[in-house]
Design a protein around this motif. Structure first.
Motif, PDB file in Angstrom:
ATOM      1  N   ASP A 181      13.815 -41.009  18.361  1.00  0.00           N
ATOM      2  CA  ASP A 181      13.770 -39.882  17.452  1.00  0.00           C
ATOM      3  C   ASP A 181      12.579 -39.034  17.413  1.00  0.00           C
ATOM      4  O   ASP A 181      11.632 -39.744  17.304  1.00  0.00           O
ATOM      5  CB  ASP A 181      14.328 -40.588  15.890  1.00  0.00           C
ATOM      6  CG  ASP A 181      15.658 -40.988  16.133  1.00  0.00           C
ATOM      7  OD1 ASP A 181      16.492 -40.757  16.969  1.00  0.00           O
ATOM      8  OD2 ASP A 181      15.832 -41.907  15.177  1.00  0.00           O
ATOM      9  N   ILE A 182      12.927 -37.892  17.542  1.00  0.00           N
ATOM     10  CA  ILE A 182      11.464 -36.855  17.742  1.00  0.00           C
ATOM     11  C   ILE A 182      12.117 -35.976  16.451  1.00  0.00           C
ATOM     12  O   ILE A 182      13.035 -35.476  16.403  1.00  0.00           O
ATOM     13  CB  ILE A 182      11.116 -36.466  18.979  1.00  0.00           C
ATOM     14  CG1 ILE A 182      10.928 -37.514  19.973  1.00  0.00           C
ATOM     15  CG2 ILE A 182      10.165 -35.376  18.677  1.00  0.00           C
ATOM     16  CD1 ILE A 182      10.571 -36.981  21.211  1.00  0.00           C
TER      17      ILE A 182
ATOM     18  N   SER B 108      10.993 -32.353  15.043  1.00  0.00           N
ATOM     19  CA  SER B 108      10.325 -31.186  15.509  1.00  0.00           C
ATOM     20  C   SER B 108       9.105 -30.531  14.760  1.00  0.00           C
ATOM     21  O   SER B 108       8.619 -29.825  15.342  1.00  0.00           O
ATOM     22  CB  SER B 108      11.365 -29.993  15.745  1.00  0.00           C
ATOM     23  OG  SER B 108      11.943 -29.577  14.352  1.00  0.00           O
ATOM     24  N   LYS B 109       9.015 -30.741  13.417  1.00  0.00           N
ATOM     25  CA  LYS B 109       8.024 -30.638  12.864  1.00  0.00           C
ATOM     26  C   LYS B 109       6.885 -31.428  12.810  1.00  0.00           C
ATOM     27  O   LYS B 109       5.554 -31.349  12.969  1.00  0.00           O
ATOM     28  CB  LYS B 109       8.334 -30.372  11.109  1.00  0.00           C
ATOM     29  CG  LYS B 109       9.277 -28.995  11.271  1.00  0.00           C
ATOM     30  CD  LYS B 109       9.173 -28.613   9.485  1.00  0.00           C
ATOM     31  CE  LYS B 109      10.330 -27.370   9.627  1.00  0.00           C
ATOM     32  NZ  LYS B 109       9.830 -26.112   9.194  1.00  0.00           N
ATOM     33  N   LYS B 110       7.015 -32.870  12.478  1.00  0.00           N
ATOM     34  CA  LYS B 110       6.312 -34.000  12.533  1.00  0.00           C
ATOM     35  C   LYS B 110       5.647 -34.143  13.844  1.00  0.00           C
ATOM     36  O   LYS B 110       4.355 -34.462  13.788  1.00  0.00           O
ATOM     37  CB  LYS B 110       6.915 -34.999  11.882  1.00  0.00           C
ATOM     38  CG  LYS B 110       5.953 -36.507  11.567  1.00  0.00           C
ATOM     39  CD  LYS B 110       6.616 -37.562  11.280  1.00  0.00           C
ATOM     40  CE  LYS B 110       7.710 -38.062  12.207  1.00  0.00           C
ATOM     41  NZ  LYS B 110       7.971 -39.448  12.087  1.00  0.00           N
ATOM     42  N   ASP B 111       6.437 -33.966  14.853  1.00  0.00           N
ATOM     43  CA  ASP B 111       5.881 -34.129  16.242  1.00  0.00           C
ATOM     44  C   ASP B 111       5.523 -33.100  16.878  1.00  0.00           C
ATOM     45  O   ASP B 111       5.354 -33.135  18.428  1.00  0.00           O
ATOM     46  CB  ASP B 111       6.992 -35.309  16.901  1.00  0.00           C
ATOM     47  CG  ASP B 111       7.132 -36.571  16.241  1.00  0.00           C
ATOM     48  OD1 ASP B 111       6.110 -37.258  16.001  1.00  0.00           O
ATOM     49  OD2 ASP B 111       8.278 -36.956  16.143  1.00  0.00           O
ATOM     50  N   LYS B 112       5.284 -31.882  16.439  1.00  0.00           N
ATOM     51  CA  LYS B 112       4.914 -30.841  17.116  1.00  0.00           C
ATOM     52  C   LYS B 112       3.624 -30.952  17.769  1.00  0.00           C
ATOM     53  O   LYS B 112       2.563 -31.446  17.393  1.00  0.00           O
ATOM     54  CB  LYS B 112       4.730 -29.714  16.171  1.00  0.00           C
ATOM     55  CG  LYS B 112       4.283 -28.353  16.509  1.00  0.00           C
ATOM     56  CD  LYS B 112       4.682 -27.237  15.403  1.00  0.00           C
ATOM     57  CE  LYS B 112       3.620 -26.347  15.197  1.00  0.00           C
ATOM     58  NZ  LYS B 112       3.637 -25.626  14.122  1.00  0.00           N
ATOM     59  N   SER B 113       3.625 -30.386  19.145  1.00  0.00           N
ATOM     60  CA  SER B 113       2.279 -30.459  19.984  1.00  0.00           C
ATOM     61  C   SER B 113       1.210 -29.529  19.272  1.00  0.00           C
ATOM     62  O   SER B 113       1.276 -28.591  18.636  1.00  0.00           O
ATOM     63  CB  SER B 113       2.903 -29.644  21.422  1.00  0.00           C
ATOM     64  OG  SER B 113       1.675 -29.985  22.181  1.00  0.00           O
TER      65      SER B 113
END
Length: 150
Positions: free
Chosen positions: A2-3, A5-10
């Motif tokens: 699970d990814i 999009s806010k927490k794992d933003k590049s």
């Protein structure tokens, strides 16, 4: 996996890519059959502007504009053997923190990662443009930007 999009933003972000140029012309003098045109060889050029700080008071956030141009004909001439002219340029402003991407690595990061990201927008644009013309649909393969001078 699970990814989020806010927490794992590049740490490497870019503005909405925009089309800077789009040219597509069918050659009326082409001697072959347009519907039988095979996949064309595309040339790809990248332009990476010199990275700079976001503003004068900023000491960490860096930016650079990147442009990628794809064409099937660098001379822009339509002879009897050239079925069409296609040229697309897209650009975007990239932003990153020098604490995440050191100054000595930002050039390769921009020319490899930045160009690859822009190609992901150009590729379907070319496919859509050519599939709606009276030629065989053109597909641009995935490109290896590592150790290349485009």
């Amino acid at each position: 996996m699970d990814i989020d999009s806010k927490k794992d933003k590049s740490v490497f972000q870019f503005s909405n890519p925009s089309t800077k140029e789009a040219v597509f012309v069918i050659n009326p003098r082409y001697k072959g059959q347009l519907l039988k045109v095979e996949s064309q060889q595309f040339m790809i050029k990248t332009k990476v502007e010199e990275p700079k700080y976001l503003d004068e008071s900023e000491t960490d956030t860096r930016t650079s504009n990147i442009f990628v141009t794809v064409t099937n004909n660098e001379t822009e001439t339509l002879d009897d053997e050239t079925p069409f002219l296609l040229r697309v340029t897209m650009g975007a402003k990239f932003k990153w923190s020098k604490s995440d991407i050191p100054l000595e690595k930002e050039g390769s990061f921009l020319s490899i990662n930045g160009a690859s990201l822009l190609m992901s927008y150009i590729r379907p644009f070319v496919t859509t443009l050519t599939e709606q013309a009276e030629i065989q649909t053109q597909y641009i393969p995935f490109i290896n930007f590592v150790n290349k001078n485009h």
